[in-house]
Design a protein around this motif. Structure first.
Motif, mmCIF file in Angstrom:
data_model
loop_
_atom_site.group_PDB
_atom_site.id
_atom_site.type_symbol
_atom_site.label_atom_id
_atom_site.label_comp_id
_atom_site.label_asym_id
_atom_site.label_seq_id
_atom_site.Cartn_x
_atom_site.Cartn_y
_atom_site.Cartn_z
ATOM 1 N N ILE A 29 0.850 -1.188 0.000
ATOM 2 C CA ILE A 29 0.000 0.000 0.000
ATOM 3 C C ILE A 29 0.884 1.237 0.000
ATOM 4 O O ILE A 29 1.779 1.387 0.840
ATOM 5 C CB ILE A 29 -0.911 0.031 1.242
ATOM 6 C CG1 ILE A 29 -1.869 -1.162 1.253
ATOM 7 C CG2 ILE A 29 -1.696 1.341 1.297
ATOM 8 C CD1 ILE A 29 -2.690 -1.260 2.532
ATOM 9 N N GLN A 30 0.627 2.124 -0.939
ATOM 10 C CA GLN A 30 1.315 3.403 -0.978
ATOM 11 C C GLN A 30 0.276 4.518 -1.093
ATOM 12 O O GLN A 30 -0.728 4.375 -1.786
ATOM 13 C CB GLN A 30 2.272 3.479 -2.171
ATOM 14 C CG GLN A 30 3.361 2.418 -2.173
ATOM 15 C CD GLN A 30 4.258 2.510 -3.394
ATOM 16 O OE1 GLN A 30 3.955 3.227 -4.355
ATOM 17 N NE2 GLN A 30 5.375 1.788 -3.360
ATOM 18 N N VAL A 31 0.513 5.599 -0.402
ATOM 19 C CA VAL A 31 -0.271 6.823 -0.589
ATOM 20 C C VAL A 31 0.724 7.890 -1.009
ATOM 21 O O VAL A 31 1.562 8.326 -0.209
ATOM 22 C CB VAL A 31 -1.033 7.222 0.683
ATOM 23 C CG1 VAL A 31 -1.781 8.542 0.458
ATOM 24 C CG2 VAL A 31 -2.021 6.128 1.088
ATOM 25 N N LEU A 32 0.654 8.286 -2.271
ATOM 26 C CA LEU A 32 1.657 9.163 -2.863
ATOM 27 C C LEU A 32 1.157 10.605 -2.900
ATOM 28 O O LEU A 32 -0.003 10.861 -3.256
ATOM 29 C CB LEU A 32 1.985 8.691 -4.279
ATOM 30 C CG LEU A 32 2.367 7.206 -4.423
ATOM 31 C CD1 LEU A 32 2.598 6.869 -5.892
ATOM 32 C CD2 LEU A 32 3.591 6.864 -3.592
ATOM 33 N N ASP A 33 2.047 11.538 -2.558
ATOM 34 C CA ASP A 33 1.696 12.947 -2.702
ATOM 35 C C ASP A 33 2.050 13.418 -4.107
ATOM 36 O O ASP A 33 2.420 12.618 -4.982
ATOM 37 C CB ASP A 33 2.360 13.791 -1.617
ATOM 38 C CG ASP A 33 3.885 13.840 -1.738
ATOM 39 O OD1 ASP A 33 4.439 13.360 -2.751
ATOM 40 O OD2 ASP A 33 4.527 14.367 -0.817
ATOM 41 N N ALA A 34 1.954 14.713 -4.339
ATOM 42 C CA ALA A 34 2.178 15.252 -5.684
ATOM 43 C C ALA A 34 3.595 15.019 -6.175
ATOM 44 O O ALA A 34 3.842 14.969 -7.380
ATOM 45 C CB ALA A 34 1.846 16.740 -5.709
ATOM 46 N N THR A 35 4.545 14.845 -5.252
ATOM 47 C CA THR A 35 5.942 14.618 -5.641
ATOM 48 C C THR A 35 6.259 13.147 -5.829
ATOM 49 O O THR A 35 7.378 12.796 -6.204
ATOM 50 C CB THR A 35 6.895 15.199 -4.584
ATOM 51 O OG1 THR A 35 6.811 14.420 -3.380
ATOM 52 C CG2 THR A 35 6.556 16.652 -4.276
ATOM 53 N N GLY A 36 5.303 12.264 -5.506
ATOM 54 C CA GLY A 36 5.545 10.831 -5.587
ATOM 55 C C GLY A 36 6.064 10.227 -4.304
ATOM 56 O O GLY A 36 6.372 9.025 -4.267
ATOM 57 N N TYR A 37 6.138 11.015 -3.239
ATOM 58 C CA TYR A 37 6.615 10.485 -1.963
ATOM 59 C C TYR A 37 5.529 9.616 -1.329
ATOM 60 O O TYR A 37 4.348 9.980 -1.307
ATOM 61 C CB TYR A 37 6.982 11.620 -1.018
ATOM 62 C CG TYR A 37 7.473 11.133 0.327
ATOM 63 C CD1 TYR A 37 8.781 10.678 0.485
ATOM 64 C CD2 TYR A 37 6.619 11.087 1.435
ATOM 65 C CE1 TYR A 37 9.233 10.216 1.716
ATOM 66 C CE2 TYR A 37 7.061 10.621 2.661
ATOM 67 C CZ TYR A 37 8.373 10.187 2.791
ATOM 68 O OH TYR A 37 8.817 9.712 3.999
ATOM 69 N N ALA B 80 5.228 5.966 7.066
ATOM 70 C CA ALA B 80 5.209 6.253 8.499
ATOM 71 C C ALA B 80 4.564 5.134 9.306
ATOM 72 O O ALA B 80 4.675 5.106 10.530
ATOM 73 C CB ALA B 80 4.454 7.556 8.760
ATOM 74 N N THR B 81 3.871 4.198 8.636
ATOM 75 C CA THR B 81 3.184 3.117 9.334
ATOM 76 C C THR B 81 4.194 2.195 10.021
ATOM 77 O O THR B 81 5.167 1.756 9.405
ATOM 78 C CB THR B 81 2.322 2.304 8.355
ATOM 79 O OG1 THR B 81 1.442 3.193 7.654
ATOM 80 C CG2 THR B 81 1.508 1.258 9.081
ATOM 81 N N LEU B 82 3.944 1.897 11.278
ATOM 82 C CA LEU B 82 4.817 1.030 12.055
ATOM 83 C C LEU B 82 4.289 -0.408 12.062
ATOM 84 O O LEU B 82 3.095 -0.626 11.897
ATOM 85 C CB LEU B 82 4.923 1.559 13.493
ATOM 86 C CG LEU B 82 5.478 2.984 13.621
ATOM 87 C CD1 LEU B 82 5.447 3.425 15.073
ATOM 88 C CD2 LEU B 82 6.890 3.083 13.070
ATOM 89 N N PRO C 79 1.368 -3.433 8.304
ATOM 90 C CA PRO C 79 0.001 -3.471 7.780
ATOM 91 C C PRO C 79 -0.139 -3.032 6.333
ATOM 92 O O PRO C 79 -1.090 -3.440 5.651
ATOM 93 C CB PRO C 79 -0.755 -2.524 8.726
ATOM 94 C CG PRO C 79 0.010 -2.562 9.989
ATOM 95 C CD PRO C 79 1.452 -2.696 9.579
ATOM 96 N N ARG C 80 0.797 -2.217 5.832
ATOM 97 C CA ARG C 80 0.675 -1.774 4.442
ATOM 98 C C ARG C 80 1.189 -2.817 3.458
ATOM 99 O O ARG C 80 1.087 -2.622 2.244
ATOM 100 C CB ARG C 80 1.406 -0.448 4.249
ATOM 101 C CG ARG C 80 2.878 -0.492 4.555
ATOM 102 C CD ARG C 80 3.545 0.881 4.475
ATOM 103 N NE ARG C 80 4.913 0.841 4.953
ATOM 104 C CZ ARG C 80 5.936 0.424 4.237
ATOM 105 N NH1 ARG C 80 5.754 0.009 2.983
ATOM 106 N NH2 ARG C 80 7.154 0.406 4.754
ATOM 107 N N MET C 81 1.732 -3.939 3.959
ATOM 108 C CA MET C 81 2.219 -5.013 3.093
ATOM 109 C C MET C 81 1.140 -6.085 2.967
ATOM 110 O O MET C 81 0.775 -6.733 3.956
ATOM 111 C CB MET C 81 3.499 -5.615 3.677
ATOM 112 C CG MET C 81 4.636 -4.630 3.787
ATOM 113 S SD MET C 81 6.062 -5.321 4.675
ATOM 114 C CE MET C 81 7.224 -3.949 4.562
ATOM 115 N N LEU C 82 0.607 -6.250 1.783
ATOM 116 C CA LEU C 82 -0.479 -7.201 1.539
ATOM 117 C C LEU C 82 0.125 -8.475 0.960
ATOM 118 O O LEU C 82 0.120 -8.685 -0.254
ATOM 119 C CB LEU C 82 -1.507 -6.584 0.585
ATOM 120 C CG LEU C 82 -1.953 -5.152 0.930
ATOM 121 C CD1 LEU C 82 -2.904 -4.615 -0.129
ATOM 122 C CD2 LEU C 82 -2.591 -5.110 2.310
#
Length: 328
Positions: free
Chosen positions: A68-76, A81-83, A91-94
């Motif tokens: 899971i990625q949530v990208l901003d306008a720069t692609g960051y 930040a998820t621990l 949790p962001r790894m499916l």
């Protein structure tokens, strides 16, 4: 800094746990926008969805599923930040092996300490360019696994999901939103209203909210606005319409647009109002609808009782009676 992030992450999880006031409800708040997403992905394909506000939800292919990625306008990737930061059970790894036991001979019965179908993640930007702390969750509605031979690590090869991302409002956006729900007119708004020609016999007063609505009522590409007003002499409610900052009409007193049975007394009963295009007006039962034409429409309503619209017919305002469920 790490201690602060851990505290914020624990708070974010607690705020979204079932049984709390925030139990997975994807609804906007005073401090956050809410973006809902649903979809599916398979094989080595990626998935992307525009969340608005220059953010993107992205599922990036990984060796055992998707990240899971949530990208901003720069692609960051704000979801970094998820621990926990280290290991393969974030949790962001499916990943498929999260759902299998340690030997990969059957379902995970708890011997593999990994998150399951509900994934919650935190959004932050250590670069200091962030809007604020964001939250999100992804719920796996269905999934498929491959690589189920004992001793291997299973792969997730299909995923059907729905997700929510709570996007923080900037300080400017929060101030703007707070201002919109205030009944108090700004000094510049009062100046605009009077400059447009509102007679001193009427005073702006937000007897219905919001206190001001904008549009282009006569379709001349100039900005118009409408304001609730009260007649000083007797407290009669009205709506003042300013066209292009120059021409003001007040409806609710003697000047009632022709075209329906709208009467001055109705304005004293109005509970809600809105501005929108004719195409966006709700289709009321038995209503023949407004005549075709350009320009935005002002709709006034006694909620679930009756509704009228004020519209421009090319030469002036007219009124249209949509429905009446009870006697006015």
């Amino acid at each position: 800094m790490l201690r602060r992030l851990i505290g914020l992450f624990i708070w974010s999880l607690a705020a979204a746990l079932p049984g709390t006031a925030h139990a997975d409800a994807c609804t906007p708040t005073a401090t956050h926008y809410a973006a809902t997403v649903s979809g599916e992905v398979a094989g080595q394909h990626q998935y992307s969805a525009d969340l608005g506000h220059d953010w993107t939800l992205h599922l990036a292919p990984a060796p055992h599923g998707w990240d899971i990625q949530v990208l901003d306008a720069t692609g960051y990737n704000l979801a970094l930040a998820t621990l926990p930061v280290h290991g393969g059970t974030n949790p962001r790894m499916l990943y498929g092996w999260h759902f299998r036991n340690a030997a990969n001979t059957g379902p995970n019965q708890g011997d593999v300490n990994a998150p399951q179908t509900m994934r919650r993640f935190m959004l932050n930007d250590p670069r200091g360019a962030f809007r604020g702390i964001g939250l999100g969750w992804l719920n796996m509605r269905d999934y498929g696994l491959a690589g189920l031979e004992p001793g291997e690590r299973a792969r997730m090869v299909y995923l059907n999901f729905n997700a929510c991302v709570m996007i923080p409002k900037t300080e400017e956006e929060r101030i703007r939103d707070e201002n919109l729900i205030s009944p108090v007119y700004l000094d510049e708004e009062l100046e605009l209203i009077r400059t447009c020609g509102l007679d001193l016999a009427w005073r702006p007063e937000a007897w219905v909210m919001p206190r001001l609505l904008g549009g282009d009522f006569d379709a001349d590409d100039a900005h118009d606005y409408a304001v609730p007003v009260i007649r000083e002499a007797d407290g009669q409610h009205g709506i003042a319409v300013c066209r292009a900052g120059t021409w003001t009409s007040v409806f609710g007193a003697d000047a009632i647009p022709p075209g329906s049975d709208l009467a001055p007394g109705y304005f004293n009963q109005v509970e809600a109002w809105s501005v929108g295009s004719r195409a966006d007006l709700p289709q009321y039962f038995g209503d023949t609808g407004l005549p075709a034409g350009p320009g935005d429409v002002i709709t006034i309503e006694r909620i679930e009782k009756s509704a009228y619209s004020l519209y421009w017919d090319g030469a002036g305002f007219r009124s249209h009676h949509h429905y009446t469920m009870v006697e006015p």
